[in-house]
Design an enzyme around this catalytic site. Sequence first.
Site, mmCIF file in Angstrom:
data_model
loop_
_atom_site.group_PDB
_atom_site.id
_atom_site.type_symbol
_atom_site.label_atom_id
_atom_site.label_comp_id
_atom_site.label_asym_id
_atom_site.label_seq_id
_atom_site.Cartn_x
_atom_site.Cartn_y
_atom_site.Cartn_z
ATOM 1 N N TYR A 178 37.051 83.695 18.295
ATOM 2 C CA TYR A 178 35.733 83.690 17.645
ATOM 3 C C TYR A 178 34.906 84.958 17.870
ATOM 4 O O TYR A 178 33.963 85.224 17.146
ATOM 5 C CB TYR A 178 34.921 82.467 18.094
ATOM 6 C CG TYR A 178 34.758 82.365 19.603
ATOM 7 C CD1 TYR A 178 33.754 83.072 20.252
ATOM 8 C CD2 TYR A 178 35.612 81.577 20.370
ATOM 9 C CE1 TYR A 178 33.600 82.991 21.625
ATOM 10 C CE2 TYR A 178 35.466 81.483 21.752
ATOM 11 C CZ TYR A 178 34.467 82.192 22.367
ATOM 12 O OH TYR A 178 34.329 82.128 23.718
ATOM 13 N N ARG A 191 28.242 88.640 26.725
ATOM 14 C CA ARG A 191 29.270 88.072 27.610
ATOM 15 C C ARG A 191 30.538 88.920 27.515
ATOM 16 O O ARG A 191 31.154 88.986 26.470
ATOM 17 C CB ARG A 191 29.556 86.623 27.200
ATOM 18 C CG ARG A 191 30.068 85.769 28.336
ATOM 19 C CD ARG A 191 30.460 84.391 27.839
ATOM 20 N NE ARG A 191 31.671 84.480 27.042
ATOM 21 C CZ ARG A 191 31.951 83.666 26.025
ATOM 22 N NH1 ARG A 191 31.114 82.721 25.669
ATOM 23 N NH2 ARG A 191 33.088 83.810 25.369
ATOM 24 N N HIS A 209 34.252 82.559 28.162
ATOM 25 C CA HIS A 209 33.253 81.616 28.663
ATOM 26 C C HIS A 209 33.663 81.091 30.034
ATOM 27 O O HIS A 209 32.902 81.128 30.992
ATOM 28 C CB HIS A 209 33.088 80.453 27.681
ATOM 29 C CG HIS A 209 32.395 79.266 28.260
ATOM 30 N ND1 HIS A 209 31.078 79.296 28.654
ATOM 31 C CD2 HIS A 209 32.849 78.019 28.549
ATOM 32 C CE1 HIS A 209 30.745 78.108 29.149
ATOM 33 N NE2 HIS A 209 31.796 77.322 29.105
#
Lengths: 335, 337
Positions: free
Chosen positions: A246, A233, A237
């Site tokens: 993170y 990714r 998100h």
Amino acid sequence: MTRPLSDDDLRAMMTHMIGARVSSQRAFNLQRQGRAGTNAPIDGSEAIVVGAARALDPTADWVLPQYREPVALQRFGPEVLESYVRYILGDPDGGHIPEPVRVWPPQISLATQVPHAVGMAWGMKRTGETGCALVFLGDGSTSEGDFYEAANFAGVLRAPVIFVVVNNGWAISTPVASQTAAKNFAAKSHAFGFPGTTVDGTDILAVYEVVSEARERAVSGAGPTLIEAVTYRLAPHTTADDPTRYMPDDELVAARGRDPLTRFQKELSGRGLWSDDDTTRAEADADAVMEAAIQAAEADRANPIELFDHVHAIRTTRLERQRREWIDHYGEDPR
Amino acid sequence: MSHVEEIPDDASQEMNMLEAINHTLHQEMRRDERVMVLGEDVGHNGGVFRATDGLHTEFGGDRVVDTPLAEAVIVGTSVGLAAAGQIPVAEIQFLGFAYQAMHQIAGQAARLRFRTRGRFQARITIRSPFGGGVRTPELHSDSILSQFANVPGLKIVAPSSASDAKGMLATAIRDPDPVLFLEPLRGYRMIKDEVPLGEHLVELGKARTVSDGSDVVIIAWSYMVDVAMRAATELANEGISARIVDLRSIVPLDTEAIAQAVEDCGRVVVVQEAPETNGFASEVIATINDTSFYSLEAPVERVSGWDAPYPTGQLEDFYVPDVGRVVAAVRRVVETP
């Protein structure tokens, strides 16, 4: 059995990948400008969605997306993007992709679309339609019960369905290692009794190949296939996410070096099928298409009274009464 | 597409609830080949209560499908089947098991039409028995319909007679929206009445006056109508004339019939098997408040299950509303000056 790709196909695939990223980034910016709601960028998954779509027959097959994919389904018609723009703008018509486009609207509740895909495939098999249903889900969604229940039943039914697990490494902040102890997601197909395969999701030609084979299996009556397409990714998100909390920086930097767009551009340039000018043109065209879709959607905002439509085929007496109360309070058209 | 049976218009036959449901499924499957039946044990076994007995033999495994034991996918594939033009009649073996399909019923089937602005419709009937009194294991008797009544897009019906079961099941199967068709587990074989053999449709959303009366109206649905009827017989011996209104349909709700009964009788008892708090009786009473508050001569009473989980066998007769509790509630309401 895979249909060979023509030069036009290859150029269209590149164009769609670029279009997907441009649309996605515009959508992200629209949210930042306060013109759109939360949305999920596609960055990193373009080769998977565009490659899979190229392997399907838009007149015979169905696509059931999760929520990241609609910007990359141009092959199924411009209506998919037009509806998606309305969707992120909060227009109820965003959920209505018109006939005869065989694409479902985004699904927010993870993996709930997987049983729907199996049901559609089953229905097509019953009526003798030659086609299949392809459903996208993410690595995180493979932990949902609906995925297991639906894939298991699909195996029993030998339903013409293709499960594409887009493994982009992350379910918001949860890495794959926290999602499963299995070696890979494709391995899960063994328990369902049908083949599974892992493919490099940054390689659009490889994706095209495996989805083509899966489609052949589906329409020939051989049953479902599970495809795990691995990528990374390359964006948050969603517009509401801060991955710096993170996501290891070195991982992201390395993944940017494997960008599926760059990879395919190099491939096509090497074959003399693509130039930097083509990229510039494709970006400008995609931007214009997106701009037109945004303009159209912003110029035609929903009348909030539409919230009383399509609850049932015919409004119940009670809903009719509530609608009258609504009008008394807000007027017929408070836009 | 359809197979029309030659049955005299006025022919009827006494059937119990299960027989009526079975007869209707046969007729609707003959009538429209898009109708499919799917669920756990519905095929070869004919259903654990035999509601689908004989369907597999007549219509084959392509239309009468034994599914894996997975409630969410029974409903979830039904959504896909409906979108592909089929008409699934899904069975959830016991309503308490519907928790395992809640997200597909409430989150998906019920809002499919809304979220696609009519592109897709979930033309699905979900049949499920509910209610207590027959010493089942846990979670087989729970009366959780009010949890579904809070879900826009879903219709919910709960007939109390075999004749209504036929008329409402046939209507549900032909309805373009998802319908939760709830069957009284305890009444499956106990409830018996004359069922028309030919075409028999009952509009969803219309209550039925089961027996007339003027002193008080008892509003109930499903098996609690039977309890109310027995209570009314006892009350008649005391000179209390109780009208019984069977709601039949939870959604849509027949507000007019409720209002009319309240205006006529002035005193009301609502009976439900569900726990008291937030059971559908609460909605009925709120509706009376909206439509007929000034017709009331006494506060409305409700007789409910208790706010405890549905209990094990030794306790259940002291949980499910019975004739004695209904009679006592009616007396209190009637005696209010």
